[in-house]
Design an enzyme around this catalytic site. Structure first.
Site, PDB file in Angstrom:
ATOM      1  N   SER A 147       0.530  -0.853  -0.039  1.00 57.90           N
ATOM      2  CA  SER A 147      -0.282   0.351  -0.063  1.00 57.90           C
ATOM      3  C   SER A 147       0.936   1.171   0.000  1.00 57.90           C
ATOM      4  O   SER A 147       1.379   1.569   0.772  1.00 57.90           O
ATOM      5  CB  SER A 147      -0.963   0.056   1.260  1.00 57.90           C
ATOM      6  OG  SER A 147      -1.405   1.574   1.527  1.00 57.90           O
TER       7      SER A 147
ATOM      8  N   HIS B 138      -1.277  -1.566  -4.194  1.00 56.85           N
ATOM      9  CA  HIS B 138      -2.320  -0.792  -3.907  1.00 56.85           C
ATOM     10  C   HIS B 138      -2.868   0.442  -3.336  1.00 56.85           C
ATOM     11  O   HIS B 138      -1.951   1.635  -2.736  1.00 56.85           O
ATOM     12  CB  HIS B 138      -3.094  -1.391  -2.522  1.00 56.85           C
ATOM     13  CG  HIS B 138      -3.900  -0.841  -1.604  1.00 56.85           C
ATOM     14  ND1 HIS B 138      -5.369  -1.888  -2.142  1.00 56.85           N
ATOM     15  CD2 HIS B 138      -4.395  -0.201  -0.521  1.00 56.85           C
ATOM     16  CE1 HIS B 138      -6.135  -1.718  -1.558  1.00 56.85           C
ATOM     17  NE2 HIS B 138      -5.680  -0.776  -0.834  1.00 56.85           N
TER      18      HIS B 138
ATOM     19  N   ASP C 158      -4.707   3.766  -1.931  1.00 53.34           N
ATOM     20  CA  ASP C 158      -6.349   4.361  -0.927  1.00 53.34           C
ATOM     21  C   ASP C 158      -6.217   5.637  -0.859  1.00 53.34           C
ATOM     22  O   ASP C 158      -5.698   6.958  -1.218  1.00 53.34           O
ATOM     23  CB  ASP C 158      -5.612   4.078   0.110  1.00 53.34           C
ATOM     24  CG  ASP C 158      -5.285   2.754   0.927  1.00 53.34           C
ATOM     25  OD1 ASP C 158      -6.610   2.074   0.546  1.00 53.34           O
ATOM     26  OD2 ASP C 158      -4.143   2.338   1.395  1.00 53.34           O
TER      27      ASP C 158
ATOM     28  N   MET D 262      -8.700   9.050  -0.467  1.00 52.81           N
ATOM     29  CA  MET D 262      -9.525   9.213   0.615  1.00 52.81           C
ATOM     30  C   MET D 262     -10.094  10.690   0.598  1.00 52.81           C
ATOM     31  O   MET D 262      -9.260  11.621   0.586  1.00 52.81           O
ATOM     32  CB  MET D 262      -8.707   9.330   1.990  1.00 52.81           C
ATOM     33  CG  MET D 262      -8.400   7.750   2.405  1.00 52.81           C
ATOM     34  SD  MET D 262      -6.778   7.765   3.900  1.00 52.81           S
ATOM     35  CE  MET D 262      -6.422   6.024   4.032  1.00 52.81           C
TER      36      MET D 262
ATOM     37  N   HIS E  23      -8.332   1.873  -3.962  1.00 50.90           N
ATOM     38  CA  HIS E  23      -9.288   1.968  -3.614  1.00 50.90           C
ATOM     39  C   HIS E  23      -9.720   3.109  -2.612  1.00 50.90           C
ATOM     40  O   HIS E  23      -9.140   4.234  -2.486  1.00 50.90           O
ATOM     41  CB  HIS E  23      -8.745   0.550  -2.223  1.00 50.90           C
ATOM     42  CG  HIS E  23     -10.126   1.053  -0.246  1.00 50.90           C
ATOM     43  ND1 HIS E  23      -8.627   0.498   0.443  1.00 50.90           N
ATOM     44  CD2 HIS E  23     -10.523   0.751  -0.461  1.00 50.90           C
ATOM     45  CE1 HIS E  23      -9.961   0.781   1.347  1.00 50.90           C
ATOM     46  NE2 HIS E  23     -10.604   0.850   0.831  1.00 50.90           N
TER      47      HIS E  23
ATOM     48  N   MET F  41     -11.886   5.626  -0.770  1.00 46.33           N
ATOM     49  CA  MET F  41     -12.410   5.780   0.662  1.00 46.33           C
ATOM     50  C   MET F  41     -13.333   7.133   0.304  1.00 46.33           C
ATOM     51  O   MET F  41     -13.031   7.911   0.621  1.00 46.33           O
ATOM     52  CB  MET F  41     -11.912   5.926   1.563  1.00 46.33           C
ATOM     53  CG  MET F  41     -11.053   3.828   2.573  1.00 46.33           C
ATOM     54  SD  MET F  41      -9.502   3.845   2.688  1.00 46.33           S
ATOM     55  CE  MET F  41      -9.102   3.780   1.223  1.00 46.33           C
TER      56      MET F  41
ATOM     57  N   MET G 177     -12.012  -4.743   5.171  1.00 43.49           N
ATOM     58  CA  MET G 177     -11.046  -4.352   5.389  1.00 43.49           C
ATOM     59  C   MET G 177     -10.916  -5.122   7.209  1.00 43.49           C
ATOM     60  O   MET G 177     -11.600  -4.993   8.081  1.00 43.49           O
ATOM     61  CB  MET G 177     -12.167  -2.658   6.000  1.00 43.49           C
ATOM     62  CG  MET G 177     -12.483  -2.008   5.100  1.00 43.49           C
ATOM     63  SD  MET G 177     -10.541  -1.540   3.914  1.00 43.49           S
ATOM     64  CE  MET G 177      -8.953  -1.318   4.798  1.00 43.49           C
TER      65      MET G 177
ATOM     66  N   GLY H 146      -3.235   4.427   8.148  1.00 34.73           N
ATOM     67  CA  GLY H 146      -2.128   3.264   7.687  1.00 34.73           C
ATOM     68  C   GLY H 146      -1.854   2.658   8.769  1.00 34.73           C
ATOM     69  O   GLY H 146      -1.636   3.647  10.048  1.00 34.73           O
TER      70      GLY H 146
ATOM     71  N   ASP I  53      -7.269  -5.867   4.262  1.00 33.15           N
ATOM     72  CA  ASP I  53      -6.826  -4.630   4.313  1.00 33.15           C
ATOM     73  C   ASP I  53      -6.363  -4.124   5.535  1.00 33.15           C
ATOM     74  O   ASP I  53      -7.386  -3.883   6.013  1.00 33.15           O
ATOM     75  CB  ASP I  53      -7.843  -3.489   2.959  1.00 33.15           C
ATOM     76  CG  ASP I  53      -6.454  -2.242   3.079  1.00 33.15           C
ATOM     77  OD1 ASP I  53      -5.393  -2.556   3.344  1.00 33.15           O
ATOM     78  OD2 ASP I  53      -7.368  -0.970   2.393  1.00 33.15           O
TER      79      ASP I  53
END
Ligand code: DX5
Ligand code: ZN
Length: 216
Positions: A7, A32, A34, A36, A65, A67, A136, A143, A174
């Site tokens: 990640s 990966h 993320d 957000m 991913h 969010m 999740m 993290g 994850d």
């Protein structure tokens, strides 16, 4: 299938190119990423321009991913930025079937993520339509958090649901993945493990990735 996806959230943002090259030259399978928005989760990370920049250098698939609330208007933008897999949250999508359909029509693999409190059975009527379930194993947003042990029973339930519904979905885990839980996660039925802190906080991430892949 036993895949490992470092990640990038835990990478050095001032030296992203270096960390992407490290991943290219390592035994990892996906990157990966993320995203957000500060609304769905209490943190803001990075977005489209950073993914676009990573895509220019990455030789492995980008597993994005989201969010974020209301992902629908951004689906094609993430495709254009270079996403190969696009995962949205069950909890963020009122019309999840439409969102999943939009992701697939845009030419990406469609993933659905579930928060620690969301039961697996809620995926009953979408599981056959998706390529990946992201379970999740921490509350999303940061993290380096502690792994939630209840994740193992969710994997078991998901393995059953996938068989029962004749789905081809991969199970991705994850949050809080490290050397101590990798083996049990894979043997319980996980197909893809995301690891941020456990990779990037070590002195030699390339070796750490090799060690993690060797555990399988
Ligand atoms: C958390 C993110 C994770 C995070 C995992 O909200 O979705 O992908 O980067 O980090 P670690 O492996 O450090 O828990
Ligand atoms: Zn993630």
């Amino acid at each position: 299938m036993k895949l490992l996806a470092p990640s990038i959230l835990s990478a050095d943002f001032a030296n992203l190119g270096k960390d992407v090259l490290m991943c290219n030259n390592s035994q990892c399978d996906w990157l990966h990423l993320d995203v957000m928005d500060g609304v769905f989760v209490p943190n803001i990370s990075f977005g489209l321009p950073v993914i676009k920049a990573i895509k220019k250098h990455a030789t492995k698939p980008l597993d994005v991913h989201l969010m974020i609330v209301n992902p629908d208007p951004f689906i094609t933008h993430f495709k254009d930025a270079g996403a190969d897999n696009l995962t949205v949250h069950y909890e963020a999508c009122t019309h999840l079937h439409r969102t999943v359909d939009g992701i697939k029509k845009a030419g990406m693999k469609a993933g659905v993520a579930i928060n620690p409190h969301t039961p697996v059975h809620l995926l009953h009527d979408i599981i056959a339509d998706i390529d990946l379930v992201c379970v999740m194993s921490v509350n999303p947003g940061f993290g380096g958090q502690k792994f939630i042990e209840n994740t193992y029973s969710k994997i078991e339930a998901l393995v059953q649901l996938i068989q029962q519904r004749n789905s081809k979905a991969l199970i991705e885990i994850d949050g809080g993945v490290d050397m101590n839980n990798i083996k049990k996660l894979y043997t319980t039925g996980a197909n893809v493990l995301v690891a941020g802190n456990a990779v990037f906080s070590t002195e030699n991430p390339t070796q750490t990735i090799a060690a993690m892949k060797g555990i399988v």
